[in-house]
Design a protein around this motif. Sequence first.
Motif, PDB file in Angstrom:
ATOM      1  N   GLU A 163      -4.857  -2.126  -1.686  1.00  0.00           N
ATOM      2  CA  GLU A 163      -4.071  -1.286  -1.511  1.00  0.00           C
ATOM      3  C   GLU A 163      -3.980  -0.401  -0.077  1.00  0.00           C
ATOM      4  O   GLU A 163      -3.391   0.347   0.395  1.00  0.00           O
ATOM      5  CB  GLU A 163      -3.955  -0.187  -2.596  1.00  0.00           C
ATOM      6  CG  GLU A 163      -3.570  -0.764  -3.884  1.00  0.00           C
ATOM      7  CD  GLU A 163      -3.484   0.432  -4.853  1.00  0.00           C
ATOM      8  OE1 GLU A 163      -4.262   1.459  -4.699  1.00  0.00           O
ATOM      9  OE2 GLU A 163      -2.893   0.291  -6.096  1.00  0.00           O
ATOM     10  N   ARG A 164      -5.363  -0.799   0.523  1.00  0.00           N
ATOM     11  CA  ARG A 164      -5.367  -0.277   1.969  1.00  0.00           C
ATOM     12  C   ARG A 164      -5.346  -1.054   2.873  1.00  0.00           C
ATOM     13  O   ARG A 164      -4.991  -0.918   4.335  1.00  0.00           O
ATOM     14  CB  ARG A 164      -6.761   0.538   2.032  1.00  0.00           C
ATOM     15  CG  ARG A 164      -7.099   1.842   1.204  1.00  0.00           C
ATOM     16  CD  ARG A 164      -8.250   2.229   1.277  1.00  0.00           C
ATOM     17  NE  ARG A 164      -8.144   3.784   0.546  1.00  0.00           N
ATOM     18  CZ  ARG A 164      -7.953   5.026   1.020  1.00  0.00           C
ATOM     19  NH1 ARG A 164      -7.823   4.791   2.606  1.00  0.00           N
ATOM     20  NH2 ARG A 164      -7.942   6.195   0.854  1.00  0.00           N
ATOM     21  N   HIS A 179      -9.920  -3.450  -2.235  1.00  0.00           N
ATOM     22  CA  HIS A 179      -9.289  -2.401  -1.313  1.00  0.00           C
ATOM     23  C   HIS A 179      -7.839  -3.123  -0.911  1.00  0.00           C
ATOM     24  O   HIS A 179      -7.352  -2.659   0.203  1.00  0.00           O
ATOM     25  CB  HIS A 179      -9.888  -2.119   0.036  1.00  0.00           C
ATOM     26  CG  HIS A 179     -11.300  -1.702  -0.280  1.00  0.00           C
ATOM     27  ND1 HIS A 179     -12.344  -2.390  -0.534  1.00  0.00           N
ATOM     28  CD2 HIS A 179     -11.902  -0.316  -0.372  1.00  0.00           C
ATOM     29  CE1 HIS A 179     -13.672  -1.460  -0.831  1.00  0.00           C
ATOM     30  NE2 HIS A 179     -13.085  -0.312  -0.595  1.00  0.00           N
ATOM     31  N   ALA A 200     -10.618   0.693   6.460  1.00  0.00           N
ATOM     32  CA  ALA A 200     -11.063  -0.158   5.764  1.00  0.00           C
ATOM     33  C   ALA A 200     -11.840  -1.314   6.362  1.00  0.00           C
ATOM     34  O   ALA A 200     -12.694  -1.875   6.092  1.00  0.00           O
ATOM     35  CB  ALA A 200      -9.911  -0.696   4.806  1.00  0.00           C
ATOM     36  N   LEU A 238      -0.268   5.154  -0.568  1.00  0.00           N
ATOM     37  CA  LEU A 238      -0.384   6.036   0.253  1.00  0.00           C
ATOM     38  C   LEU A 238       0.287   7.369  -0.208  1.00  0.00           C
ATOM     39  O   LEU A 238      -0.025   8.530   0.138  1.00  0.00           O
ATOM     40  CB  LEU A 238       0.208   5.581   1.482  1.00  0.00           C
ATOM     41  CG  LEU A 238       0.645   6.272   2.907  1.00  0.00           C
ATOM     42  CD1 LEU A 238      -0.662   6.894   3.223  1.00  0.00           C
ATOM     43  CD2 LEU A 238       1.335   5.604   3.851  1.00  0.00           C
ATOM     44  N   ARG A 246      -5.226   3.618   7.751  1.00  0.00           N
ATOM     45  CA  ARG A 246      -6.076   3.118   6.445  1.00  0.00           C
ATOM     46  C   ARG A 246      -6.577   1.862   6.766  1.00  0.00           C
ATOM     47  O   ARG A 246      -7.827   1.675   6.120  1.00  0.00           O
ATOM     48  CB  ARG A 246      -5.030   3.401   5.128  1.00  0.00           C
ATOM     49  CG  ARG A 246      -4.920   4.801   4.674  1.00  0.00           C
ATOM     50  CD  ARG A 246      -3.553   4.870   3.861  1.00  0.00           C
ATOM     51  NE  ARG A 246      -3.477   4.283   2.705  1.00  0.00           N
ATOM     52  CZ  ARG A 246      -4.222   4.545   1.528  1.00  0.00           C
ATOM     53  NH1 ARG A 246      -4.444   5.781   1.308  1.00  0.00           N
ATOM     54  NH2 ARG A 246      -4.029   3.926   0.474  1.00  0.00           N
ATOM     55  N   GLU A 275      -1.535   9.599  -2.216  1.00  0.00           N
ATOM     56  CA  GLU A 275      -2.684  10.167  -1.753  1.00  0.00           C
ATOM     57  C   GLU A 275      -2.560  11.157  -0.263  1.00  0.00           C
ATOM     58  O   GLU A 275      -3.473  12.019  -0.199  1.00  0.00           O
ATOM     59  CB  GLU A 275      -3.798   9.067  -1.121  1.00  0.00           C
ATOM     60  CG  GLU A 275      -4.276   8.469  -2.192  1.00  0.00           C
ATOM     61  CD  GLU A 275      -5.152   7.160  -1.676  1.00  0.00           C
ATOM     62  OE1 GLU A 275      -5.644   7.364  -0.669  1.00  0.00           O
ATOM     63  OE2 GLU A 275      -5.711   6.203  -2.440  1.00  0.00           O
ATOM     64  N   GLY A 302       0.484  -1.134   0.069  1.00  0.00           N
ATOM     65  CA  GLY A 302      -0.113   0.014   0.113  1.00  0.00           C
ATOM     66  C   GLY A 302       0.818   1.257  -0.086  1.00  0.00           C
ATOM     67  O   GLY A 302       0.366   2.366   0.153  1.00  0.00           O
TER      68      GLY A 302
END
Length: 248
Positions: free
Chosen positions: A221-222, A219, A168, A127, A164, A130, A123
């Motif tokens: 990547e989170r 999800h 999630a 990260l 994160r 963002e 991730g």
Amino acid sequence: MTNNGVYVYAIIRSGRPLPNDTSGVGSPPAPLRMIRQGPVTAVVSDAPPQLRARRRDLLAHQDLLMHLAEGGPLLPMRFGMVAQDEESVRKQLTVARTRHIAALEYLDGGVEVNIKALPAQNGLAALVAEDQNIRRLREEVRRHPSYDASLRLGEAVSAALSRRAAEAGQRVVRELTPMARAVAGGPEVHGCALNVSFLVNRSDSDDFRTRAQRFADAHRERVELRMAGPLPCYSFVAADGPLVSAGA
């Protein structure tokens, strides 16, 4: 029976047979037997001397519970539950009979699915894209490398990845809760942002796991979701109800 006490695996409805090809804890494995008290029965064996959480015994305990769960509801004991003698077990079954019957009725047809949410291992790229603060700290390390700057960046990245994952995890709980009879938070696990168990109808457990996996894939990547189940319903048995006294 030995003088080491009685090892208790589970409480079930009376009249059910023991599953085939299963044995108890200990080396050699202890023969299983039942202690019946009216409508409820405890599945037990002689407790081995110097009981420890050895791999063989942990697997024997879990294997028996999995086989018992296939035949109907049970109140599973955590590993290491030992009563002083058979009379102690009978007394406990009698005193808590009403609770045991109600709990077995409540758990009938249900299984436990546990979900742990961990920071996504892949991730970091998402990260950085963002999070403006992470980009700023990373640029600071590049321009003015130092131990303190690297430490600040590492701590910020770790905290952000955990945040994160927790966010999630809360989302997946909200998404999956309508599919469950009940939800129970588990103990804190090192490196784990969320530890939650769901009581799910056995007939719905495949659909439940499929939905959870779809969320994990969407999800990734989170959060990294780790699922275990179907399991005996450990998290939905009250500690002050069906558990017998530990220690011989």
